[in-house]
Design a protein around this motif. Structure first.
Motif, PDB file in Angstrom:
ATOM      1  N   VAL A  81       5.745   0.064   3.458  1.00  0.00           N
ATOM      2  CA  VAL A  81       5.662  -1.360   3.111  1.00  0.00           C
ATOM      3  C   VAL A  81       6.871  -2.121   3.650  1.00  0.00           C
ATOM      4  O   VAL A  81       6.727  -3.219   4.200  1.00  0.00           O
ATOM      5  N   ASN A  82       8.048  -1.560   3.532  1.00  0.00           N
ATOM      6  CA  ASN A  82       9.250  -2.234   4.043  1.00  0.00           C
ATOM      7  C   ASN A  82       9.232  -2.343   5.560  1.00  0.00           C
ATOM      8  O   ASN A  82       9.773  -3.292   6.125  1.00  0.00           O
ATOM      9  N   PRO A  86       3.140  -5.762   4.849  1.00  0.00           N
ATOM     10  CA  PRO A  86       1.739  -6.207   4.855  1.00  0.00           C
ATOM     11  C   PRO A  86       1.537  -7.493   4.059  1.00  0.00           C
ATOM     12  O   PRO A  86       2.227  -7.754   3.083  1.00  0.00           O
ATOM     13  N   ASP A  87       0.562  -8.285   4.505  1.00  0.00           N
ATOM     14  CA  ASP A  87       0.177  -9.491   3.778  1.00  0.00           C
ATOM     15  C   ASP A  87      -0.711  -9.150   2.594  1.00  0.00           C
ATOM     16  O   ASP A  87      -0.750  -9.882   1.612  1.00  0.00           O
ATOM     17  N   ILE A  88      -1.459  -8.056   2.718  1.00  0.00           N
ATOM     18  CA  ILE A  88      -2.388  -7.644   1.667  1.00  0.00           C
ATOM     19  C   ILE A  88      -2.599  -6.138   1.756  1.00  0.00           C
ATOM     20  O   ILE A  88      -2.467  -5.551   2.833  1.00  0.00           O
ATOM     21  N   ILE A  89      -2.899  -5.539   0.617  1.00  0.00           N
ATOM     22  CA  ILE A  89      -3.238  -4.115   0.576  1.00  0.00           C
ATOM     23  C   ILE A  89      -4.669  -4.008   0.083  1.00  0.00           C
ATOM     24  O   ILE A  89      -5.039  -4.595  -0.928  1.00  0.00           O
ATOM     25  N   HIS A  90      -5.476  -3.268   0.818  1.00  0.00           N
ATOM     26  CA  HIS A  90      -6.891  -3.088   0.483  1.00  0.00           C
ATOM     27  C   HIS A  90      -7.108  -1.615   0.139  1.00  0.00           C
ATOM     28  O   HIS A  90      -6.942  -0.752   0.979  1.00  0.00           O
ATOM     29  N   ILE A  91      -7.477  -1.359  -1.116  1.00  0.00           N
ATOM     30  CA  ILE A  91      -7.734  -0.002  -1.590  1.00  0.00           C
ATOM     31  C   ILE A  91      -9.242   0.205  -1.604  1.00  0.00           C
ATOM     32  O   ILE A  91      -9.967  -0.536  -2.257  1.00  0.00           O
ATOM     33  N   ILE A 102      -0.851   3.309  -6.046  1.00  0.00           N
ATOM     34  CA  ILE A 102      -0.682   2.371  -4.926  1.00  0.00           C
ATOM     35  C   ILE A 102      -0.818   0.936  -5.446  1.00  0.00           C
ATOM     36  O   ILE A 102      -0.027   0.059  -5.105  1.00  0.00           O
ATOM     37  N   GLU A 103      -1.829   0.697  -6.286  1.00  0.00           N
ATOM     38  CA  GLU A 103      -2.004  -0.643  -6.851  1.00  0.00           C
ATOM     39  C   GLU A 103      -0.781  -1.044  -7.672  1.00  0.00           C
ATOM     40  O   GLU A 103      -0.257  -2.146  -7.532  1.00  0.00           O
ATOM     41  N   LYS A 104      -0.312  -0.154  -8.507  1.00  0.00           N
ATOM     42  CA  LYS A 104       0.848  -0.441  -9.361  1.00  0.00           C
ATOM     43  C   LYS A 104       2.087  -0.753  -8.515  1.00  0.00           C
ATOM     44  O   LYS A 104       2.784  -1.734  -8.762  1.00  0.00           O
ATOM     45  N   TRP A 105       2.350   0.071  -7.511  1.00  0.00           N
ATOM     46  CA  TRP A 105       3.540  -0.133  -6.671  1.00  0.00           C
ATOM     47  C   TRP A 105       3.419  -1.424  -5.865  1.00  0.00           C
ATOM     48  O   TRP A 105       4.417  -2.122  -5.653  1.00  0.00           O
ATOM     49  N   ALA A 106       2.212  -1.750  -5.394  1.00  0.00           N
ATOM     50  CA  ALA A 106       2.018  -2.989  -4.629  1.00  0.00           C
ATOM     51  C   ALA A 106       2.274  -4.205  -5.506  1.00  0.00           C
ATOM     52  O   ALA A 106       2.922  -5.163  -5.078  1.00  0.00           O
ATOM     53  N   LEU A 107       1.778  -4.166  -6.728  1.00  0.00           N
ATOM     54  CA  LEU A 107       1.995  -5.296  -7.628  1.00  0.00           C
ATOM     55  C   LEU A 107       3.468  -5.441  -7.993  1.00  0.00           C
ATOM     56  O   LEU A 107       3.957  -6.557  -8.163  1.00  0.00           O
ATOM     57  N   GLU A 108       4.194  -4.320  -8.100  1.00  0.00           N
ATOM     58  CA  GLU A 108       5.640  -4.388  -8.340  1.00  0.00           C
ATOM     59  C   GLU A 108       6.353  -5.083  -7.194  1.00  0.00           C
ATOM     60  O   GLU A 108       7.347  -5.778  -7.399  1.00  0.00           O
ATOM     61  N   LYS A 109       5.846  -4.921  -5.971  1.00  0.00           N
ATOM     62  CA  LYS A 109       6.445  -5.552  -4.801  1.00  0.00           C
ATOM     63  C   LYS A 109       5.828  -6.920  -4.512  1.00  0.00           C
ATOM     64  O   LYS A 109       6.113  -7.519  -3.481  1.00  0.00           O
ATOM     65  N   ARG A 110       4.961  -7.392  -5.418  1.00  0.00           N
ATOM     66  CA  ARG A 110       4.308  -8.692  -5.308  1.00  0.00           C
ATOM     67  C   ARG A 110       3.466  -8.831  -4.043  1.00  0.00           C
ATOM     68  O   ARG A 110       3.454  -9.877  -3.383  1.00  0.00           O
TER      69      ARG A 110
END
Length: 142
Positions: A81-82, A86-91, A102-110
């Motif tokens: 991610v760093n 990405p502009d968006i993550i699609h699971i 992955i969802e939890k970590w993505a939301l932590e990184k906004r």
């Protein structure tokens, strides 16, 4: 072509797919990846396997194939991610422990997340082993 609202450039999409078919054609995820490479900067995050399909225009990043390697996967996710921002993550897919993290970590990184359950919420799939398999995963996914 999808442009990023933030940068005005080509959108960067990070896909997470728990399982990729080697024959590269049969599943929705495989068909999506075969066609998205020309319209956006697409990256694939998936567990490492020996027989993974290759997709034109898609950069593949690997996680540990073992779901219990949570700390290692979180570190790898953070590096990816760093690096790509990405502009968006699609699971694609549910009922997978790594997908929930992955969802939890993505939301932590906004980072916005889109989840495509595919057939994961079909009634026959929900009823199958509900109390021994699906309910615990549902609780973990929340």
């Amino acid at each position: 072509m999808p442009l990023s609202i933030i940068t005005g450039k080509l959108m960067i999409i990070l896909y997470f797919i728990p399982k990729i078919d080697k024959d590269n054609s049969t599943t929705f995820g495989n068909m999506l990846l075969n066609n998205i490479g020309n319209t956006a900067e697409a990256h694939l995050l998936t567990p490492r396997t020996e027989d993974i399909a290759h997709f034109e225009g898609i950069k593949i990043h690997y996680l540990s194939a073992y779901p219990i390697m949570i700390k290692r996967n979180k570190k790898r996710f953070g590096k990816v991610v760093n690096k790509i921002k990405p502009d968006i993550i699609h699971i694609l897919g549910v009922w997978n422990m790594t997908a929930s993290y992955i969802e939890k970590w993505a939301l932590e990184k906004r980072i916005p997340v889109v989840i495509s359950p595919l057939k994961g919420f079909a009634p026959w799939n929900i009823r199958h082993s509900y109390f021994t398999c699906k309910l615990p995963k549902l609780v973990m996914f929340q």
